[in-house]
Design a protein around this motif. Structure first.
Motif, short mmCIF file in Angstrom:
data_model
loop_
_atom_site.label_atom_id
_atom_site.label_comp_id
_atom_site.label_asym_id
_atom_site.label_seq_id
_atom_site.Cartn_x
_atom_site.Cartn_y
_atom_site.Cartn_z
N GLN A 103 -6.34 0.72 -14.79
CA GLN A 103 -7.29 0.38 -15.63
C GLN A 103 -8.59 0.51 -14.10
O GLN A 103 -9.91 1.09 -14.49
N PHE A 104 -8.31 -0.16 -13.32
CA PHE A 104 -9.51 -0.22 -12.29
C PHE A 104 -8.83 0.51 -11.08
O PHE A 104 -10.37 0.58 -10.40
N GLY A 105 -8.04 1.28 -11.77
CA GLY A 105 -7.66 2.48 -10.59
C GLY A 105 -7.25 2.89 -9.66
O GLY A 105 -7.33 3.23 -8.64
N VAL A 106 -6.50 1.79 -9.56
CA VAL A 106 -5.30 1.92 -8.36
C VAL A 106 -4.62 2.71 -9.10
O VAL A 106 -3.93 3.01 -10.24
N LYS A 107 -4.02 3.40 -8.02
CA LYS A 107 -2.53 4.88 -8.37
C LYS A 107 -1.20 4.30 -8.17
O LYS A 107 -0.95 2.96 -7.22
N VAL A 108 -0.52 4.12 -9.20
CA VAL A 108 0.91 3.67 -9.92
C VAL A 108 1.26 4.54 -9.64
O VAL A 108 1.06 6.00 -10.45
N LYS B 240 -8.87 1.85 -1.29
CA LYS B 240 -7.99 2.65 -2.07
C LYS B 240 -6.31 2.11 -2.03
O LYS B 240 -6.32 1.32 -1.27
N VAL B 241 -6.14 2.42 -3.46
CA VAL B 241 -5.20 1.20 -3.42
C VAL B 241 -3.91 1.80 -4.11
O VAL B 241 -3.71 2.64 -4.64
N ARG B 242 -2.96 2.02 -3.70
CA ARG B 242 -1.71 2.90 -4.20
C ARG B 242 -0.29 2.06 -4.23
O ARG B 242 0.15 0.69 -3.58
N THR C 158 4.86 2.38 7.29
CA THR C 158 4.26 3.78 6.83
C THR C 158 4.96 4.79 5.67
O THR C 158 4.83 5.26 4.96
N LYS C 159 5.89 5.28 7.08
CA LYS C 159 6.55 6.48 7.15
C LYS C 159 7.26 6.82 5.97
O LYS C 159 7.48 8.14 5.25
N VAL C 160 8.28 5.20 5.58
CA VAL C 160 9.01 5.51 4.79
C VAL C 160 8.23 5.63 3.45
O VAL C 160 9.11 5.63 2.10
N PHE C 161 7.48 4.70 2.91
CA PHE C 161 6.41 4.13 1.95
C PHE C 161 6.01 5.38 1.71
O PHE C 161 5.93 6.10 0.66
N GLU C 162 5.42 6.61 2.47
CA GLU C 162 5.08 7.92 2.27
C GLU C 162 6.46 8.73 1.93
O GLU C 162 5.48 9.77 0.63
N HIS C 163 7.23 8.82 2.02
CA HIS C 163 8.71 9.24 1.66
C HIS C 163 8.88 8.71 0.39
O HIS C 163 8.63 9.84 -0.49
N ASP C 164 8.70 7.92 0.40
CA ASP C 164 9.09 7.05 -1.14
C ASP C 164 7.88 7.61 -2.37
O ASP C 164 8.16 8.08 -3.47
N TRP C 165 7.00 7.74 -2.09
CA TRP C 165 5.64 7.86 -3.35
C TRP C 165 5.92 9.41 -3.32
O TRP C 165 5.64 9.68 -4.03
#
Length: 333
Positions: free
Chosen positions: A238-243, A210-212, A295-302
């Motif tokens: 196209q490969f299914g990466v969530k951008v 799973k790639v974000r 991870t917490k910061v990334f999830e907030h930004d995401w």
């Protein structure tokens, strides 16, 4: 008497949340020596702290990058001011087209490796990270890299140290890091201009990871890097990466997290020249609290961002849709 708990080997700085305070604190805590290598050093609070450290008889040596790829010179005034105050300041090693490394060694005991430059913008407007390490091997290696560049001598890092160096081993170690992903891969990077690394990300998704990916869109990307960055993002989609595109802050961070267990933070963009022509430095960390914090910061930004479909590279009239206002002083080197 209670038993003292061992100190963690690494600490995390998150910008712009923490401002200049943690960096000033490191400088003010120096008792014997400071070794600084910086792409940009212009922030007044950091300049004052460095001059004060020199006046406290701390042995301060600073290497500054002389010019950007474009030829722009950001450090001339700082160079003059620090030299005038009596500090030992030199331009970075001319063996590299640009020195983009952002490091500081304090008393040969503590090292700060960051994605942020020592300029006010990166403490107030951009998402960035810093890792403070007390790992003796890592501190000694960053110091050795400083001495090699200061004296214009060759430098061969240890591939097992947990540090990535350009132009020595950064592409190989970043590729290996991505290859280790089994379940999850988090990416927070602004540029995608290296086919080797882009292929590794696509391969991770193809094998079921799973790639974000959180990018910055066009903001801060030079005209000659837009084509590759947009094309890479479209290919990964196209490969299914969530951008998604970061919106509430300018994205300057360079972060990878694999399987919630290890992270890679550093100065190098996913860019051919960052791997091959420039002096860059990154670090791999596995400390649980650091991974949790990143991870917490990334999830907030995401969650603050929205799904992003990069425009066709060959349709420049579409490149500015939904972008942050242009900032001529915010460019990804």
């Amino acid at each position: 008497m209670a038993e003292k708990k061992p100190a963690t080997c690494h600490r995390l700085i998150v910008e712009p949340d923490e401002g200049t305070a943690p960096v000033v604190e490191l400088i003010n805590g120096a008792q014997r020596s400071l070794r600084i290598k910086q792409f940009t050093l212009t922030d007044s609070a950091l300049m004052s702290a460095l001059i004060h450290a020199h006046r406290r008889k701390v042995d301060v040596r600073i290497m500054l990058n002389p010019h950007r790829s474009s030829g722009d010179r950001a450090n001339d005034e700082s160079f003059k001011a620090l030299r005038h105050a009596g500090l030992k300041v030199e331009w970075s090693n001319p063996a590299f087209a640009v020195t983009h490394e952002k490091s500081m060694v304090i008393d040969d005991h503590v090292t700060l490796i960051s994605t942020f430059n020592y300029a006010t913008k990166y403490f107030t407007e951009t998402r960035d990270y810093g890792i403070i390490t007390e790992n003796p091997q890592q501190v000694a290696e960053v110091n050795a890299g400083f001495e090699a560049d200061w004296h214009r001598k060759p430098f061969e890092p240890d591939s097992e140290s947990g540090l990535l160096w350009s132009s020595n081993n950064s592409r190989q170690l970043m590729a290996w890091f991505i290859d280790t992903a089994e379940e999850d891969l988090i990416i927070q990077h602004p540029k995608f201009v290296d086919a080797t690394i882009v292929e590794r990300i696509a391969a991770a998704r193809k094998r079921g990871v799973k790639v974000r990916l959180l990018c910055g869109g066009k903001h801060g990307i030079s005209e000659w890097d837009i084509l590759d960055t947009f094309a890479s993002l479209r290919l990964l989609d196209q490969f299914g990466v969530k951008v998604r595109r970061q919106k509430h802050l300018k994205l300057h961070a360079k972060l990878l997290i694999v399987d919630g267990e290890r992270a890679q933070v550093g100065s190098m963009n996913i860019d051919r020249s960052a791997f091959d022509l420039r002096r860059e430095l990154g670090i791999v960390v596995t400390d649980g609290p650091i991974i949790k914090g990143l991870t917490k910061v990334f999830e907030h930004d995401w969650h603050e961002s929205k799904s992003y479909e990069a425009p066709d590279p060959l349709q420049p009239d579409k490149h500015h849709e939904g972008e942050l206002p242009h900032d001529p002083h915010f460019l990804h080197e």
